[in-house]
Structures are given as C-alpha cells and as structure tokens.
Scaffold this motif. Structure first.
Motif, PDB file in Angstrom:
ATOM      1  N   MET A 124     -65.098  55.669 -21.025  1.00 32.34           N
ATOM      2  CA  MET A 124     -66.091  54.508 -20.958  1.00 32.34           C
ATOM      3  C   MET A 124     -65.281  53.164 -21.456  1.00 32.34           C
ATOM      4  N   LYS A 125     -65.976  52.138 -21.112  1.00 31.89           N
ATOM      5  CA  LYS A 125     -65.453  50.777 -21.411  1.00 31.89           C
ATOM      6  C   LYS A 125     -66.691  50.222 -21.922  1.00 31.89           C
ATOM      7  N   PHE A 126     -66.380  49.904 -23.323  1.00 32.66           N
ATOM      8  CA  PHE A 126     -67.404  48.963 -24.152  1.00 32.66           C
ATOM      9  C   PHE A 126     -66.580  48.249 -25.226  1.00 32.66           C
ATOM     10  N   ARG A 127     -67.249  47.209 -25.835  1.00 31.62           N
ATOM     11  CA  ARG A 127     -66.631  46.134 -26.641  1.00 31.62           C
ATOM     12  C   ARG A 127     -66.254  46.576 -27.966  1.00 31.62           C
ATOM     13  N   GLY A 128     -64.868  46.421 -28.205  1.00 31.97           N
ATOM     14  CA  GLY A 128     -64.303  46.715 -29.427  1.00 31.97           C
ATOM     15  C   GLY A 128     -63.906  48.041 -29.424  1.00 31.97           C
ATOM     16  N   SER A 129     -63.705  48.668 -28.257  1.00 30.15           N
ATOM     17  CA  SER A 129     -63.174  50.206 -27.896  1.00 30.15           C
ATOM     18  C   SER A 129     -61.728  50.114 -28.470  1.00 30.15           C
ATOM     19  N   THR A 130     -60.938  49.159 -27.879  1.00 27.37           N
ATOM     20  CA  THR A 130     -59.314  49.446 -28.624  1.00 27.37           C
ATOM     21  C   THR A 130     -59.317  49.383 -29.950  1.00 27.37           C
ATOM     22  N   ALA A 131     -60.018  48.328 -30.619  1.00 28.25           N
ATOM     23  CA  ALA A 131     -59.922  48.260 -31.940  1.00 28.25           C
ATOM     24  C   ALA A 131     -60.290  49.518 -32.562  1.00 28.25           C
ATOM     25  N   LEU A 132     -61.717  49.829 -32.270  1.00 30.56           N
ATOM     26  CA  LEU A 132     -62.019  51.235 -32.759  1.00 30.56           C
ATOM     27  C   LEU A 132     -61.126  52.312 -32.658  1.00 30.56           C
ATOM     28  N   PHE A 133     -60.448  52.236 -31.595  1.00 26.69           N
ATOM     29  CA  PHE A 133     -59.585  53.456 -31.304  1.00 26.69           C
ATOM     30  C   PHE A 133     -58.412  53.375 -32.112  1.00 26.69           C
ATOM     31  N   TYR A 134     -58.040  52.346 -32.400  1.00 25.38           N
ATOM     32  CA  TYR A 134     -56.746  52.255 -33.540  1.00 25.38           C
ATOM     33  C   TYR A 134     -57.016  52.443 -34.952  1.00 25.38           C
ATOM     34  N   LEU A 135     -58.252  52.186 -35.106  1.00 24.38           N
ATOM     35  CA  LEU A 135     -58.811  52.485 -36.425  1.00 24.38           C
ATOM     36  C   LEU A 135     -59.058  54.069 -36.550  1.00 24.38           C
ATOM     37  N   PHE A 136     -59.431  54.820 -35.392  1.00 25.13           N
ATOM     38  CA  PHE A 136     -59.005  56.236 -35.644  1.00 25.13           C
ATOM     39  C   PHE A 136     -57.793  56.675 -35.659  1.00 25.13           C
ATOM     40  N   LEU A 137     -56.959  55.712 -35.263  1.00 21.77           N
ATOM     41  CA  LEU A 137     -55.398  56.204 -35.575  1.00 21.77           C
ATOM     42  C   LEU A 137     -54.987  56.042 -36.818  1.00 21.77           C
ATOM     43  N   LEU A 138     -55.543  55.288 -37.458  1.00 25.18           N
ATOM     44  CA  LEU A 138     -55.106  55.040 -39.043  1.00 25.18           C
ATOM     45  C   LEU A 138     -55.280  56.479 -39.718  1.00 25.18           C
ATOM     46  N   GLY A 139     -55.968  57.573 -39.169  1.00 24.56           N
ATOM     47  CA  GLY A 139     -56.048  58.737 -39.762  1.00 24.56           C
ATOM     48  C   GLY A 139     -54.714  59.600 -39.727  1.00 24.56           C
ATOM     49  N   LEU A 140     -54.084  59.016 -38.502  1.00 22.25           N
ATOM     50  CA  LEU A 140     -52.834  59.738 -38.247  1.00 22.25           C
ATOM     51  C   LEU A 140     -51.597  59.264 -38.940  1.00 22.25           C
ATOM     52  N   MET A 141     -51.671  58.065 -39.481  1.00 21.98           N
ATOM     53  CA  MET A 141     -50.696  57.267 -40.160  1.00 21.98           C
ATOM     54  C   MET A 141     -50.814  57.290 -41.719  1.00 21.98           C
ATOM     55  N   ILE A 142     -51.893  57.597 -42.258  1.00 28.31           N
ATOM     56  CA  ILE A 142     -52.332  57.791 -43.889  1.00 28.31           C
ATOM     57  C   ILE A 142     -51.948  58.910 -44.234  1.00 28.31           C
ATOM     58  N   PRO A 143     -51.002  59.504 -44.943  1.00 30.41           N
ATOM     59  CA  PRO A 143     -51.092  60.568 -45.651  1.00 30.41           C
ATOM     60  C   PRO A 143     -52.271  61.110 -46.453  1.00 30.41           C
ATOM     61  N   ALA A 144     -52.634  62.339 -46.586  1.00 30.50           N
ATOM     62  CA  ALA A 144     -53.654  62.965 -47.288  1.00 30.50           C
ATOM     63  C   ALA A 144     -53.101  62.688 -49.008  1.00 30.50           C
ATOM     64  N   GLU A 145     -51.700  62.723 -49.098  1.00 33.90           N
ATOM     65  CA  GLU A 145     -51.339  62.395 -50.471  1.00 33.90           C
ATOM     66  C   GLU A 145     -51.608  60.989 -51.001  1.00 33.90           C
ATOM     67  N   ALA A 146     -51.850  60.164 -50.283  1.00 31.30           N
ATOM     68  CA  ALA A 146     -52.365  58.698 -50.901  1.00 31.30           C
ATOM     69  C   ALA A 146     -53.821  58.680 -51.085  1.00 31.30           C
ATOM     70  N   THR A 147     -54.380  59.358 -50.556  1.00 34.49           N
ATOM     71  CA  THR A 147     -56.007  59.278 -50.771  1.00 34.49           C
ATOM     72  C   THR A 147     -56.793  60.321 -51.691  1.00 34.49           C
ATOM     73  N   ILE A 148     -55.995  61.529 -51.587  1.00 30.79           N
ATOM     74  CA  ILE A 148     -56.542  62.689 -52.324  1.00 30.79           C
ATOM     75  C   ILE A 148     -57.062  62.637 -53.839  1.00 30.79           C
ATOM     76  N   ILE A 149     -56.429  61.610 -54.456  1.00 35.57           N
ATOM     77  CA  ILE A 149     -56.986  61.578 -55.915  1.00 35.57           C
ATOM     78  C   ILE A 149     -58.027  60.648 -55.918  1.00 35.57           C
ATOM     79  N   PRO A 150     -58.135  59.623 -55.474  1.00 30.99           N
ATOM     80  CA  PRO A 150     -59.556  58.500 -55.187  1.00 30.99           C
ATOM     81  C   PRO A 150     -60.481  59.311 -54.592  1.00 30.99           C
ATOM     82  N   LEU A 151     -60.424  60.163 -53.639  1.00 32.38           N
ATOM     83  CA  LEU A 151     -61.345  61.004 -52.953  1.00 32.38           C
ATOM     84  C   LEU A 151     -61.989  62.060 -54.013  1.00 32.38           C
ATOM     85  N   PHE A 152     -60.871  62.521 -54.632  1.00 37.36           N
ATOM     86  CA  PHE A 152     -61.527  63.566 -55.576  1.00 37.36           C
ATOM     87  C   PHE A 152     -62.765  63.026 -56.723  1.00 37.36           C
ATOM     88  N   PHE A 153     -62.040  61.841 -57.201  1.00 42.16           N
ATOM     89  CA  PHE A 153     -63.161  61.029 -58.222  1.00 42.16           C
ATOM     90  C   PHE A 153     -64.538  60.884 -57.474  1.00 42.16           C
TER      91      PHE A 153
END
Length: 267
Positions: free
Chosen positions: A90-119
C-alpha cells in the motif's frame, strides 16, 4: 561453466569442516549429559535427565517459557504480517517515515531501555507478570517481523493483488486468501526465529520478573548451574532439556525455514 573435480572436493572439505565446527560442541554436551555423575561408576546414565528435571524444577520454568513464547510468537506474527502487508503493498502518506520508525526497534538494544521500562511497568503494577516479560519481546520481534514481511510481500507479483481486486476481494481478504498463503515460507521462518529468540531471552525475564515465580527456562538453567557447579553431567543434561524444544521446532520446520531464508536472501 565447467566445475573441476578438485574444486568440488575442496568445497566438500570446507563444508565438512564447518559442519564439524558446529557439531562438535553439540555432541560434547550430549556425551557429557549421559556420562557418570560424581561418585558413580561409568556407563550410560540416562537417569541424569530425570534427576536434572526434578532437582532443577524445569517443569515450571519450561511451562513459563511456553506461555511467554506463545504470547510473543502469536502477537508478533499477526502484527508483523499486517504491518508488512501494509508497508509492502500500500501507498499512504508518511509510510516511509513510519517504516523507518519501526526499524528503530532493530537499532536500539534492549539493554538501553530495559531499566526505564522496568520502572514504568512497576508503576503500573505489571512486573512479575507474563505481560511484562512478553510485551517488550513482542515490540522487538515486530520491528524485525515488519521489515521481513515487507520484503516478502514486495517481492510478490502485483498481478496477484490486481486479480484479487478484480474478483471483488478487499485488502483483508486478499491478505488472508492469497498473500499470506503465498508468503508461508517467510512466515514460518519468522516463527522459528522469533521462537528461538524468545526461548533464549535471559535479560528481560530476569529484570521484569524479580520475584522468581515466573522464572523462564534460561533463568532456571542459570539457577541450576549456580547450585550444581561441579556436577557437569547434570548441568549438561539440564542444558539439553532447555535446548530441546528449539531443536524439535527447527527440525520440524527445517524445510520451510531454509526455503524462507533462501527466498529472503534472493530478495
């Protein structure tokens, strides 16, 4: 192109070398798991598995891992297929930017977010629950799954969707009746990978369930290792017990897994 016999032989030698490099540690663990424990005579000791199961309490930890894996795999596959279908067809407005936002989940390691997420989860009263263990892994898996399924759907002929539209099928029906069955090898490959990652996850389960009641299989093995550091036979038996579900799943879906990986590499 002509391939000489010496080149073919060299290829087999290299492949056998890599196979030996991968199999020797596995065979060593298997041999150790049936060896004689301390203070007992030699021979084949299959009772090591029963003893490790009882002493290590692997029944509960494996059950917790099964529940967590079922939640993570189910949600990850459903969400990844839906998101990958949207981004891939599908083609919709903002699809490219939203897809790259999904890719942030591959770039950010769990170790960097695990402590704030725990609290954050503790403030909501969700720690020591299956949700606290499973949902961070769902977020990680959906990031990969969206990327993977987008590539699968984009590689399919556009004529499939056009034919479905001519037959009066809407987007959801086209996905469930045509696109998803055609992408079955890729979906099963993702299932194996997500299950393997979830089953072997250690840090998230350790942090999000500090009470120990929802200890998963890797945590149960680590606790067992801390108690029986000298009993290598029992430790090896426990390791085999923990690894066995992943091995069984991989062997059962091996053909689809290899096909999906080859199709992904070709894309």
């Amino acid at each position: 192109m002509r391939v000489f016999r010496a080149e073919t032989s060299m290829n087999y030698v290299i492949l056998l070398g890599f196979a030996a490099f991968a199999l020797i540690p596995v065979l060593t663990i298997l041999a150790t798991s049936v060896s004689a424990p301390l203070g007992e005579s030699g021979g084949l000791h299959l009772s090591n598995f029963a003893k490790a199961w009882t002493v290590g309490g692997f029944g509960r930890s494996l059950g917790n891992s099964v529940v967590v894996a079922a939640i993570v795999v189910t949600l990850s596959i459903v969400l990844s297929v839906l998101a990958g279908y949207a981004f891939g067809t599908m083609k919709f407005r903002g699809s490219t930017a939203l897809f790259y936002l999904f890719l942030l989940g591959l770039m950010i390691p769990a170790e960097a977010t695990i402590i704030p997420l725990f609290f954050d989860l503790r403030s909501l009263g969700l720690t020591d629950t299956y949700i606290a263990i499973a949902m961070p892994q769902v977020a990680q898996s959906v990031a990969f799954g969206t990327f993977w399924m987008r590539a699968q759907f984009r590689a399919m002929p556009v004529s499939l969707l056009e034919a479905a539209a001519l037959d009066g099928a809407g987007p959801l029906r086209a996905l469930t009746r045509i696109m998803a069955p055609a992408a079955r090898p890729g979906i099963l490959t993702m299932l194996v990978l997500v299950f393997m990652w979830t089953w072997n996850e250690f840090l998230i389960a350790l942090i999000m369930a500090p009470g120990g009641r929802l200890r998963t299989a890797p945590l149960g093995l680590a606790n067992f290792q801390g108690q029986y550091t000298a009993e290598t036979a029992l430790l090896a038996a426990g390791a085999v017990i923990v690894a066995l579900p992943t091995v069984i799943l991989f062997l059962f879906l091996q053909r689809h897994f290899i096909r999906g990986m080859l199709e992904g590499a070709a894309q």
